[in-house]
Enzyme design. Structure first.
Site, short mmCIF file in Angstrom:
data_model
loop_
_atom_site.label_atom_id
_atom_site.label_comp_id
_atom_site.label_asym_id
_atom_site.label_seq_id
_atom_site.Cartn_x
_atom_site.Cartn_y
_atom_site.Cartn_z
N LEU A 100 -15.52 42.16 8.29
CA LEU A 100 -15.15 43.17 9.35
C LEU A 100 -16.07 44.52 9.36
CD1 LEU A 100 -11.48 42.75 9.70
CD2 LEU A 100 -13.42 41.44 11.17
N ASP A 101 -17.34 44.58 10.17
CA ASP A 101 -17.83 45.85 10.29
C ASP A 101 -16.82 47.31 9.78
OD1 ASP A 101 -17.03 47.16 13.24
OD2 ASP A 101 -17.74 45.33 13.88
N ALA A 102 -17.54 48.30 9.70
CA ALA A 102 -16.51 49.29 9.10
C ALA A 102 -15.14 49.59 9.78
CB ALA A 102 -17.57 50.29 9.01
N THR A 104 -14.32 47.61 12.37
CA THR A 104 -13.00 46.95 13.33
C THR A 104 -11.81 46.49 12.39
OG1 THR A 104 -15.06 45.61 13.93
CG2 THR A 104 -13.04 44.22 13.84
#
Length: 232
Positions: A100-102, A104
């Site tokens: 998951l991106d930072a 999210t």
């Protein structure tokens, strides 16, 4: 336990990857190179890969509620907080299943079982992932067709499987792909900014009421649902 399973349980990758290590002569048992795929090391055996002692670790599969601001890596060159900072040090070595991106939040799986990780991330299985998306302004349902039909990202057609309005600025979205920052980029292409993004489900596994920043082991039934083809 066969040698490839022993290595996979120790966090060295999928059984297929471990077979390659064995075939390449990089695995020794009690000081002797072992290329026998049927070998079954015991607790008394010394198993090494490239000269490094491998400890057979208990299998562990956990669910983490990732908060915003944490990156999905073991370490970060920019010294940002990582998801592993949220876990106690006594756990077996784990690796995250996907990312998951930072910014999210939400459900992230971690395991030391390479076969499970490969199954959940391999493109051919197309496991469903559900997200709650909060937009910067009310959603125009007429734009849903663009997301369902697909938008070109990184040279491939990025598609959203389902879009469901929950509130004027909040949607529920289902993906079967894993393109980098896919949801944020797709909504940007149709004129919206994603203000908050939370993954709430992977396959049949739901985040539920697990508090942000907390984790828990998967139950046997949850693990079975992920390993079953019916979960895909």
């Amino acid at each position: 336990m066969r040698l490839n399973r022993f290595l996979a349980a120790a966090g060295l990758g999928s059984r297929r990857n471990c077979d390659e290590l064995i075939a390449a002569g990089r695995v020794t048992i009690n000081g002797r190179v072992c290329t026998d795929f049927s070998a079954q090391p015991t607790d008394r055996d010394h198993v090494k890969v490239d000269g490094k002692l491998i400890h057979g670790e208990r299998r562990l599969d956990i669910m983490l509620h990732k908060p915003a601001g944490f990156v999905s890596t073991q370490s970060d060159p920019q010294a940002r907080d990582t998801i592993f900072d949220l876990l106690p040090p006594h756990l077996p070595r784990l690796f995250n299943v996907g990312r998951l991106d930072a910014q999210t939040e939400g459900l992230l799986l971690l395991t030391n079982n390479g076969d499970l990780a490969q199954r959940l991330t391999h493109p051919r299985y197309k496991i469903e992932k559900e997200y709650e998306v909060t937009l910067d302004r009310p959603w125009d349902p007429a734009l849903a067709l663009k997301l369902l039909h697909g938008i070109m990202l990184d040279g491939q057609r990025a598609r959203i499987e389902k879009v469901h309005s929950v509130k004027p600025t909040r949607l529920r979205v289902i993906l079967r792909q894993g393109i980098n920052r896919q949801i944020r980029r797709m909504f940007y292409e149709v004129g919206y900014e994603v203000k908050k993004l939370v993954r709430t489900r992977v396959g049949r596994l739901r985040l539920g009421d697990l508090p942000r920043g907390h984790w828990r082991p998967l139950s046997k039934s949850e693990l079975k649902s992920l390993e079953s083809s019916k979960a895909l």
